[in-house]
Design an enzyme around this catalytic site. Structure first.
Site, short mmCIF file in Angstrom:
data_model
loop_
_atom_site.label_atom_id
_atom_site.label_comp_id
_atom_site.label_asym_id
_atom_site.label_seq_id
_atom_site.Cartn_x
_atom_site.Cartn_y
_atom_site.Cartn_z
N LYS A 74 0.85 -1.21 0.00
CA LYS A 74 0.00 0.00 0.00
C LYS A 74 0.88 1.25 0.00
O LYS A 74 2.10 1.17 0.20
CB LYS A 74 -0.92 -0.02 1.23
CG LYS A 74 -0.16 0.04 2.55
CD LYS A 74 -1.09 -0.16 3.74
CE LYS A 74 -0.30 -0.23 5.04
NZ LYS A 74 -1.13 -0.60 6.19
N ARG B 273 -10.33 0.37 15.47
CA ARG B 273 -10.43 1.12 14.22
C ARG B 273 -11.46 0.41 13.36
O ARG B 273 -12.60 0.83 13.28
CB ARG B 273 -9.06 1.16 13.50
CG ARG B 273 -8.09 2.15 14.06
CD ARG B 273 -6.85 2.33 13.18
NE ARG B 273 -6.45 1.15 12.41
CZ ARG B 273 -5.30 1.02 11.78
NH1 ARG B 273 -4.40 2.01 11.81
NH2 ARG B 273 -5.01 -0.05 11.11
N TYR C 193 17.44 29.55 7.58
CA TYR C 193 16.30 30.31 8.10
C TYR C 193 16.25 30.25 9.63
O TYR C 193 16.49 29.19 10.23
CB TYR C 193 14.99 29.72 7.58
CG TYR C 193 14.71 30.01 6.12
CD1 TYR C 193 14.57 31.32 5.66
CD2 TYR C 193 14.59 28.97 5.22
CE1 TYR C 193 14.30 31.57 4.33
CE2 TYR C 193 14.32 29.21 3.87
CZ TYR C 193 14.18 30.52 3.44
OH TYR C 193 13.91 30.77 2.12
N MET D 216 13.06 24.46 2.04
CA MET D 216 12.23 23.74 1.07
C MET D 216 13.07 22.88 0.11
O MET D 216 12.73 21.73 -0.18
CB MET D 216 11.38 24.74 0.27
CG MET D 216 10.44 24.06 -0.71
SD MET D 216 9.49 25.23 -1.69
CE MET D 216 8.32 25.84 -0.51
C1 LIG Z 1 -0.27 -1.64 6.81
C2 LIG Z 1 -0.81 -2.94 7.30
C3 LIG Z 1 0.05 -4.03 7.56
C4 LIG Z 1 1.56 -3.91 7.48
O1 LIG Z 1 2.05 -3.31 8.68
P1 LIG Z 1 3.63 -3.17 8.93
O2 LIG Z 1 3.72 -2.62 10.32
O3 LIG Z 1 4.14 -2.20 7.91
O4 LIG Z 1 4.20 -4.52 8.79
C5 LIG Z 1 -0.52 -5.24 7.92
N1 LIG Z 1 -1.87 -5.36 8.04
C6 LIG Z 1 -2.72 -4.33 7.83
C7 LIG Z 1 -4.18 -4.55 8.00
C8 LIG Z 1 -2.22 -3.10 7.47
O5 LIG Z 1 -3.07 -2.07 7.26
#
Ligand SMILES: *Cc1c(COP(=O)(O)O)cnc(C)c1O
Length: 355
Positions: free
Chosen positions: A34, A129, A251, A299
């Site tokens: 992701k 969640r 800065y 920046m």
């Molecule tokens: C992002 C995610 C993971 C991976 O988590 P890491 O800490 O990066 O290994 C696993 N399961 C779900 C449901 C996630 O959203």
């Protein structure tokens, strides 16, 4: 060309995947890609991780990108679908999907897939969640297992505290109570649990950050866990200043020299994704030598101390993070985690795949 680049090592991805299999030898691997593969580029990461058993993504666009590139692996939508209409795409692209609430359950039951689907049924084990509450889980499981739309159910949860040494005890009590000894396959573990909670490995592990060679556990370095950094963020010096004691850099004049200081100016700033809140003293390497940043990150530039690197000059190589400077060390100095820095590299930074 501005000298900044993010180099991605496919070998390091393959190495880290092999490490996942070493930690969890009996589980299959859902490689989490992701967030543009945690900032590494979805297709770059997929190539390095092609030995995985399956991919996990956040949305359908990512899944379609993988399918269009020819990946035949199972692909899991980690948050499921966001509307009933998306069920048609789940079917068309042969995706696996998470069901974590009643509407997703109804969308799935009322859809008309050409082929039955693999569904991950999510339990809320205390993170609060997403996921069904313990009391609602069995009825949801019953309706899925009775549906002709479903070929397989995998029981799933996500831990709130697997990065803490005894952080999954409560969650695993809930898992044991709710999932009991059901014959279904299970998916529980993220990276931290893969590394330090072997009793959570079950059938499918879901590593993310460890595949990219950063640590999921604050007290343990990625190197000590056998992980190799996948991204090296490189740039070069585009300026050199000699400042006297009492003179300042950048800065806000946040850094003032207490002795004559040689300052290098690096072509990297917060518009590249480098954290603006990185304080003086954040680790960085010039010409392969570890040193420290000076003053406020701007920046497009930041300043480094090259007083002890006499050969450093305009054009000298700078490593912002990578093999010499763990991304986790930059993150720790900046009050954040490696995950955030990797995801935050911006679109203006060219990404090059090496090896
Ligand atoms: C992002 C995610 C993971 C991976 O988590 P890491 O800490 O990066 O290994 C696993 N399961 C779900 C449901 C996630 O959203």
């Amino acid at each position: 060309m501005r000298p900044i680049v993010a180099e991605i090592s496919e070998q390091a991805l393959a190495h880290n995947l092999a490490q996942v299999r070493r930690y969890a030898p009996h589980a299959k691997v859902l490689a989490v890609v992701k967030a543009n593969a945690y900032g590494h580029g979805l297709l770059n990461a997929a190539r390095g991780l092609k030995q995985t058993d399956a991919f996990a993504v956040l949305n359908i666009r990512e899944a379609v990108t993988l399918r269009d590139a020819g990946y035949q692996h199972p692909i899991l939508l980690l948050e499921g679908v966001f509307s009933a209409e998306e069920m048609a795409l789940v079917d068309r692209y042969r995706l696996d999907t998470v069901v974590s609430h009643h509407m997703q359950l109804q969308w799935l039951l009322q859809s008309q897939p050409n082929m039955p689907l693999r569904v991950y049924l999510k339990l809320d084990s205390g993170m609060h969640r997403l996921g069904f509450q313990p009391a609602d889980y069995q009825p949801a499981l019953d309706s899925l297992s009775a549906s002709a739309n479903v070929s397989e159910v995998v029981l799933m949860t996500h831990f709130a505290n697997s990065d803490l040494a005894d952080g999954v005890t409560q969650a695993m009590d809930i898992v044991a109570q709710v999932m009991g000894t059901q014959a279904y396959k299970r998916s529980l573990a993220n990276s931290a649990a893969v590394i330090q909670q072997p009793h959570t490995h079950a059938d499918w592990v879901r590593p993310g950050i460890m595949l990219y060679g950063a640590t999921p556990i604050a007290e343990k370095s990625a190197a000590s866990l056998g992980l190799s950094p996948v991204m090296t963020l490189r740039s070069a010096l585009i300026g050199v200043q000699e400042i006297a004691a009492g003179e300042s850099v950048g800065y806000g004049s946040l850094f003032t020299a207490d002795q004559p200081t040689r300052v290098g100016i690096v072509a990297c700033g917060y518009a590249d994704g480098y954290p603006r809140h990185a304080p003086t003293g954040t680790p960085i390497a010039v010409n392969g030598v570890l040193t420290r940043t000076l003053g406020r990150v701007s920046m497009d530039m930041l300043a480094v101390d090259i007083s002890d690197i006499p050969q450093a000059a305009i054009g000298s190589a700078v490593e912002l993070w990578g093999n010499l400077v763990p991304v986790d060390a930059v993150a720790q100095a900046s009050g954040t985690i490696g995950y955030e820095l990797l995801c935050a590299v911006t679109a203006r930074v060219p990404v090059h795949v090496i090896d």
